[in-house]
Design a protein around this motif. Structure first.
Motif, mmCIF file in Angstrom:
data_model
loop_
_atom_site.group_PDB
_atom_site.id
_atom_site.type_symbol
_atom_site.label_atom_id
_atom_site.label_comp_id
_atom_site.label_asym_id
_atom_site.label_seq_id
_atom_site.Cartn_x
_atom_site.Cartn_y
_atom_site.Cartn_z
ATOM 1 N N GLU A 17 1.513 -4.646 2.156
ATOM 2 C CA GLU A 17 0.289 -4.767 1.345
ATOM 3 C C GLU A 17 -0.570 -5.921 1.845
ATOM 4 O O GLU A 17 -1.802 -5.793 1.983
ATOM 5 C CB GLU A 17 0.653 -4.984 -0.123
ATOM 6 C CG GLU A 17 1.167 -3.733 -0.819
ATOM 7 C CD GLU A 17 1.650 -4.024 -2.226
ATOM 8 O OE1 GLU A 17 1.553 -5.201 -2.669
ATOM 9 O OE2 GLU A 17 2.125 -3.083 -2.886
ATOM 10 N N GLU A 72 -4.060 5.305 8.830
ATOM 11 C CA GLU A 72 -3.814 6.733 9.056
ATOM 12 C C GLU A 72 -2.540 6.942 9.868
ATOM 13 O O GLU A 72 -1.921 8.007 9.796
ATOM 14 C CB GLU A 72 -5.004 7.362 9.786
ATOM 15 C CG GLU A 72 -6.274 7.399 8.945
ATOM 16 C CD GLU A 72 -7.441 8.021 9.698
ATOM 17 O OE1 GLU A 72 -7.241 8.439 10.867
ATOM 18 O OE2 GLU A 72 -8.540 8.077 9.118
ATOM 19 N N GLU A 99 -3.189 0.939 4.212
ATOM 20 C CA GLU A 99 -4.432 1.728 4.312
ATOM 21 C C GLU A 99 -4.695 2.134 5.761
ATOM 22 O O GLU A 99 -5.778 1.937 6.313
ATOM 23 C CB GLU A 99 -5.624 0.963 3.720
ATOM 24 C CG GLU A 99 -5.498 0.746 2.217
ATOM 25 C CD GLU A 99 -6.750 0.150 1.596
ATOM 26 O OE1 GLU A 99 -7.840 0.288 2.163
ATOM 27 O OE2 GLU A 99 -6.620 -0.474 0.508
ATOM 28 N N LYS A 110 0.008 4.033 3.000
ATOM 29 C CA LYS A 110 -0.857 3.764 1.839
ATOM 30 C C LYS A 110 -0.998 2.268 1.603
ATOM 31 O O LYS A 110 -2.095 1.776 1.323
ATOM 32 C CB LYS A 110 -0.273 4.426 0.584
ATOM 33 C CG LYS A 110 -0.543 5.911 0.483
ATOM 34 C CD LYS A 110 0.087 6.488 -0.785
ATOM 35 C CE LYS A 110 -0.019 8.004 -0.792
ATOM 36 N NZ LYS A 110 0.797 8.606 -1.868
ATOM 37 N N ARG A 111 0.121 1.536 1.717
ATOM 38 C CA ARG A 111 0.061 0.088 1.471
ATOM 39 C C ARG A 111 -0.849 -0.618 2.467
ATOM 40 O O ARG A 111 -1.565 -1.549 2.115
ATOM 41 C CB ARG A 111 1.471 -0.515 1.518
ATOM 42 C CG ARG A 111 2.274 -0.317 0.248
ATOM 43 C CD ARG A 111 3.537 -1.158 0.239
ATOM 44 N NE ARG A 111 4.556 -0.624 1.109
ATOM 45 C CZ ARG A 111 5.499 0.236 0.740
ATOM 46 N NH1 ARG A 111 5.543 0.674 -0.503
ATOM 47 N NH2 ARG A 111 6.395 0.660 1.597
ATOM 48 N N ASP A 169 4.980 7.446 4.432
ATOM 49 C CA ASP A 169 3.767 7.746 3.654
ATOM 50 C C ASP A 169 3.389 6.568 2.758
ATOM 51 O O ASP A 169 2.214 6.204 2.645
ATOM 52 C CB ASP A 169 3.969 9.010 2.804
ATOM 53 C CG ASP A 169 3.864 10.281 3.633
ATOM 54 O OD1 ASP A 169 3.371 10.215 4.775
ATOM 55 O OD2 ASP A 169 4.289 11.349 3.126
ATOM 56 N N GLN A 170 4.394 5.958 2.119
ATOM 57 C CA GLN A 170 4.131 4.789 1.273
ATOM 58 C C GLN A 170 3.617 3.611 2.105
ATOM 59 O O GLN A 170 2.694 2.898 1.688
ATOM 60 C CB GLN A 170 5.414 4.377 0.542
ATOM 61 C CG GLN A 170 5.862 5.341 -0.540
ATOM 62 C CD GLN A 170 7.100 4.836 -1.262
ATOM 63 O OE1 GLN A 170 7.412 3.645 -1.221
ATOM 64 N NE2 GLN A 170 7.804 5.734 -1.911
#
Length: 330
Positions: free
Chosen positions: A76, A131, A129, A126-127, A122-123
């Motif tokens: 993150e 692709e 941001e 997302k964390r 996938d997680q």
């Protein structure tokens, strides 16, 4: 606040090494986010470390799903750093992450199943941001999941475009051979093996390095300073703010033994004769082996990062120096 702009001379000091038999070059020194980039750390400080690293030619930033603490927080925070300007240089960055250790509750949040690896990546994306990541690792071998399932998931992740390359970490020589054989069947090359390696931990030397060399797989060393034991930090005991003093640290007090401190002190004397710190010499000693593509360093400050980068100024060893080091370690 002004957005980050990278130093125009960023590629002038760093040396780059080919990663096995691939088209990819890695910086000799890479930045690991295992420590110092989690939710318990100071964002402004580790943001400056990341910016400084890239300004000095470190293109490779290494993460894992559970780096923190708390789990996921290093990813993150790295996503936040990318948004603060580093992301403008995405095509100049090598970003890696991993899955294989405990991450979330229940039977699908650990080890090496297809279910876990796919969900975890996938997680991670997302964390941060992102692709895709440049390298995705199986973080450790799973004794119960068939290697065909774990490696098949890695191959499919490449085909899906979620990772450009795949690697393995913490696999012993036999497990490595098995993993590479399966990936070959899928016509996906294993780019890299990430293994613990330092003067105090030489388990890769008898066999693994030769296996990787024969197979054209790169090797990146983590914990090259033995969690700080191969620095001058512990020569006088355990300092208050050191990893060994922290409950969240990965170096335990009982690992700071009198024998290791005595050896580190002798190595420190030799490093001083070379005009280096012990940390610089310890990193250079790993990089002396051309089968090693890169060493992963952690840094708790910009000053510490800069100190480690001085390693690149003196990578050569005389035969006598290598003999002295061997006598101290053996």
């Amino acid at each position: 606040m002004d957005m980050y702009l990278a130093d125009k001379q960023r590629y002038e000091q760093m040396s780059y090494r080919r990663c096995g038999k691939s088209g990819l070059l890695l910086p000799a020194i890479s930045l690991g986010l295992w420590h110092n980039f989690g939710s318990v750390d100071v964002f402004e400080q580790f943001k400056q470390i990341a910016f400084r690293a890239f300004d000095q030619g470190i293109t490779h930033f290494d993460l894992a799903n559970n780096y923190g603490p708390v789990y996921g927080s290093a990813e993150e925070n790295f996503g936040r750093i990318l948004r603060k300007g580093l992301g403008a240089y995405r095509d100049e960055l090598l970003i890696s992450t991993k899955a294989g250790y405990d991450m979330w509750p229940g039977p699908y949040g650990n080890w090496g199943s297809r279910k876990y690896l796919m969900a975890s990546l996938d997680q991670s994306l997302k964390r941060m941001e992102l692709e895709y990541v440049d390298i995705f690792y199986s973080h450790r071998p799973d004794p119960l999941t068939p290697i065909e399932e774990t490696m098949g998931a890695l191959a499919d992740i490449v085909r899906q475009g979620k990772a450009l390359y795949v690697g393995i970490s913490n696999y012993n020589p036999e497990q490595t051979r098995a993993a590479l054989a399966v990936l070959k069947e899928y016509k996906v090359h294993c780019l890299i093996h990430q293994a613990r390696y330092s003067m105090f931990d030489r388990w890769v030397e008898p066999e693994l390095l030769s296996v990787l060399d024969d197979e054209g797989v790169g090797m990146i060393a983590f914990s090259p300073l033995a969690q700080g034991l191969l620095t001058d930090k512990y020569l006088q005991g355990i300092p208050e703010n050191s990893r060994a003093a922290k409950p969240t640290g990965h170096l335990k007090r009982e690992q700071v033994t009198a024998d290791k401190i005595a050896r580190a002190a002798r190595l420190n004397e030799l490093a001083a004769q070379r005009g280096q710190t012990l940390a610089e010499m310890a990193l250079a000693w790993i990089l002396r082996d051309k089968r090693v593509t890169s060493v992963l360093i952690g840094a708790s400050s910009v000053a510490q990062l800069d100190d480690n980068l001085k390693t690149l100024n003196h990578l050569d060893f005389s035969t006598d120096e290598l003999k002295q080091i061997e006598s101290i370690l053996v």
